[in-house]
Design an enzyme around this catalytic site. Structure first.
Site, PDB file in Angstrom:
ATOM      1  CG  ASP A   1     -83.425 -49.354 -38.347  1.00  0.00           C
ATOM      2  OD1 ASP A   1     -82.604 -50.103 -37.799  1.00  0.00           O
ATOM      3  OD2 ASP A   1     -83.125 -48.614 -39.306  1.00  0.00           O
TER       4      ASP A   1
ATOM      5  CE1 TYR B   1     -74.443 -52.607 -49.160  1.00  0.00           C
ATOM      6  CE2 TYR B   1     -72.966 -51.697 -50.816  1.00  0.00           C
ATOM      7  CZ  TYR B   1     -74.144 -51.628 -50.103  1.00  0.00           C
ATOM      8  OH  TYR B   1     -75.024 -50.605 -50.317  1.00  0.00           O
TER       9      TYR B   1
ATOM     10  CB  SER C   1     -72.615 -41.016 -53.010  1.00  0.00           C
ATOM     11  OG  SER C   1     -71.644 -41.865 -53.589  1.00  0.00           O
TER      12      SER C   1
HETATM   13  N1  LIG Z   1     -76.195 -43.969 -48.600  1.00  0.00           N
HETATM   14  C1  LIG Z   1     -75.761 -44.299 -49.814  1.00  0.00           C
HETATM   15  O1  LIG Z   1     -75.117 -43.526 -50.478  1.00  0.00           O
HETATM   16  C2  LIG Z   1     -76.091 -45.661 -50.382  1.00  0.00           C
HETATM   17  C3  LIG Z   1     -75.463 -46.056 -51.583  1.00  0.00           C
HETATM   18  C4  LIG Z   1     -75.805 -47.266 -52.140  1.00  0.00           C
HETATM   19  C5  LIG Z   1     -76.763 -48.060 -51.551  1.00  0.00           C
HETATM   20  N2  LIG Z   1     -77.338 -47.663 -50.382  1.00  0.00           N
HETATM   21  C6  LIG Z   1     -78.313 -48.557 -49.736  1.00  0.00           C
HETATM   22  O2  LIG Z   1     -79.388 -47.777 -49.266  1.00  0.00           O
HETATM   23  C7  LIG Z   1     -79.836 -48.271 -48.017  1.00  0.00           C
HETATM   24  C8  LIG Z   1     -79.794 -47.159 -46.967  1.00  0.00           C
HETATM   25  O3  LIG Z   1     -78.467 -46.685 -46.872  1.00  0.00           O
HETATM   26  P1  LIG Z   1     -77.988 -45.851 -45.601  1.00  0.00           P
HETATM   27  O4  LIG Z   1     -76.818 -45.061 -46.036  1.00  0.00           O
HETATM   28  O5  LIG Z   1     -79.141 -45.161 -44.974  1.00  0.00           O
HETATM   29  O6  LIG Z   1     -77.486 -47.023 -44.669  1.00  0.00           O
HETATM   30  P2  LIG Z   1     -77.407 -47.026 -43.060  1.00  0.00           P
HETATM   31  O7  LIG Z   1     -76.401 -48.055 -42.706  1.00  0.00           O
HETATM   32  O8  LIG Z   1     -77.228 -45.657 -42.534  1.00  0.00           O
HETATM   33  O9  LIG Z   1     -78.852 -47.541 -42.648  1.00  0.00           O
HETATM   34  C9  LIG Z   1     -79.251 -48.888 -42.765  1.00  0.00           C
HETATM   35  C10 LIG Z   1     -80.269 -49.169 -41.674  1.00  0.00           C
HETATM   36  O10 LIG Z   1     -80.619 -50.560 -41.753  1.00  0.00           O
HETATM   37  C11 LIG Z   1     -80.749 -51.054 -40.414  1.00  0.00           C
HETATM   38  N3  LIG Z   1     -80.441 -52.486 -40.400  1.00  0.00           N
HETATM   39  C12 LIG Z   1     -79.234 -53.065 -40.581  1.00  0.00           C
HETATM   40  N4  LIG Z   1     -79.325 -54.388 -40.417  1.00  0.00           N
HETATM   41  C13 LIG Z   1     -80.623 -54.655 -40.104  1.00  0.00           C
HETATM   42  C14 LIG Z   1     -81.330 -55.845 -39.790  1.00  0.00           C
HETATM   43  N5  LIG Z   1     -80.719 -57.027 -39.752  1.00  0.00           N
HETATM   44  N6  LIG Z   1     -82.656 -55.740 -39.524  1.00  0.00           N
HETATM   45  C15 LIG Z   1     -83.280 -54.539 -39.540  1.00  0.00           C
HETATM   46  N7  LIG Z   1     -82.664 -53.375 -39.817  1.00  0.00           N
HETATM   47  C16 LIG Z   1     -81.335 -53.445 -40.096  1.00  0.00           C
HETATM   48  C17 LIG Z   1     -79.711 -50.284 -39.606  1.00  0.00           C
HETATM   49  O11 LIG Z   1     -80.038 -50.270 -38.224  1.00  0.00           O
HETATM   50  C18 LIG Z   1     -79.743 -48.899 -40.256  1.00  0.00           C
HETATM   51  O12 LIG Z   1     -80.587 -48.003 -39.569  1.00  0.00           O
HETATM   52  C19 LIG Z   1     -78.971 -49.476 -47.682  1.00  0.00           C
HETATM   53  O13 LIG Z   1     -79.642 -50.651 -48.099  1.00  0.00           O
HETATM   54  C20 LIG Z   1     -77.738 -49.254 -48.530  1.00  0.00           C
HETATM   55  O14 LIG Z   1     -77.112 -50.470 -48.857  1.00  0.00           O
HETATM   56  C21 LIG Z   1     -77.016 -46.488 -49.784  1.00  0.00           C
END
Ligand SMILES: NC(=O)c1ccc[n+]([C@@H]2O[C@H](COP(=O)([O-])OP(=O)(O)OC[C@H]3O[C@@H](n4cnc5c(N)ncnc54)[C@H](O)[C@@H]3O)[C@@H](O)[C@H]2O)c1
Length: 264
Positions: free
Chosen positions: A33, A135, A164
């Protein structure tokens, strides 16, 4: 069991929640991360990495035999941020994999790839994308890249359109879209162990009562989600008064479909 799993986005909501569940899936885990990931179990190592840095991402993938790619921007944001983390970052990840023995990738795509379908429509993996946000467009890019890299280079990938993934559903929309992290972990185990994955698209939802998405094309994975949002249904509906004419209520993407341009 994998020898060494790379988990990107390890400090995020899903990354933190799934880390304890990876112990039975991989002997060791590289938790990557841009921000620190917190306390680590003995089989996990932290690797600071900016996804937009191609060389750094390539180094992350050395010696890896599976990747769970959660890292990136997870909500609507100005385009330049999405460009770096989700478009360039995902490209770097697939390129790194191509150059390091093509470890299987589980790509965290999103339901926002199809967020402009209405809630009374049913969609499967063959439905044309209808993203609801910049996005969502970045996740369409990631899925297209996964398709290209499989067809041209044999790079296998599960494009996982997560609904979600939170500890519990928070609103009526999430009664349909909720994905328990335990079900997510089971799906990852299926995707890493199935003999042939190819490039498969699947919707990430638990065994909820209300269903918008059809995963029959991915039944060969053998994934059977065990949890359901139904235990929160009465409580959520009693606390909600939604306007049926609100785009955030009409469309599957919810607030993402209802919002304007992030730079306005
Ligand atoms: N949580 C959900 O319900 C959900 C739904 C659909 C898709 N997603 C996808 O699942 C993944 C995880 O979701 P989440 O809820 O844990 O998101 P989150 O935002 O909590 O975590 C994303 C992580 O990616 C890291 N990150 C962001 N930009 C970065 C970069 N340039 N380089 C390195 N690290 C970077 C951030 O520091 C963060 O810790 C994401 O790709 C999100 O798009 C999540």
């Amino acid at each position: 069991m994998l020898k060494h799993l790379l988990l990107t986005g390890a400090a995020g909501g899903v990354g933190q929640a799934i880390r304890p569940l990876l112990k039975t899936m991989a002997a060791t885990v590289g938790a990557a991360d841009i921000v620190p990931v917190g306390a680590l179990r003995p089989h996990v190592t932290y690797q600071a990495c900016e996804l937009a840095d191609r060389d750094a991402v390539s180094r992350l993938i050395e010696g890896v035999d599976g990747i769970l790619h959660l890292g990136g921007i997870s909500v609507e944001q100005p385009f330049d941020a999405i460009l770096q983390a989700n478009i360039l970052g995902t490209y770097n990840l697939f390129e790194g994999a191509r150059h390091h023995g093509r470890p299987r990738i589980i790509f965290a795509s999103s339901n926002h790839v199809v967020g402009f379908y209405r809630r009374d429509e049913r969609v499967d993996a063959s439905a044309p994308p209808r993203p609801d946000s910049l996005y969502g467009v970045s996740k369409v890019f990631g899925e297209s890249l996964a398709s290209l890299y499989f067809d041209k280079f044999g790079q296998e990938c599960l494009s996982l359109r997560i609904g979600s993934c939170f500890p519990q559903p928070k609103n009526p929309r999430m009664l349909a879209t909720w994905l328990a992290v335990e079900d997510l972990a089971d799906l990852c185990a299926c995707a890493f162990s199935v003999p042939r994955l190819g490039h498969t698209i699947i919707y990430g939802m638990s065994d909820n009562d209300e269903v918008w998405w059809d995963n029959r094309a991915a039944a060969f994975l053998g994934w059977k989600p065990q949890r359901s949002s139904s235990r929160w249904r009465d409580e959520i509906l009693a606390a909600t008064n939604e306007d049926p004419a609100d785009p955030a209520v009409i469309y599957q993407g919810g607030g993402f479909a209802g919002s304007g341009h992030p730079e306005d």
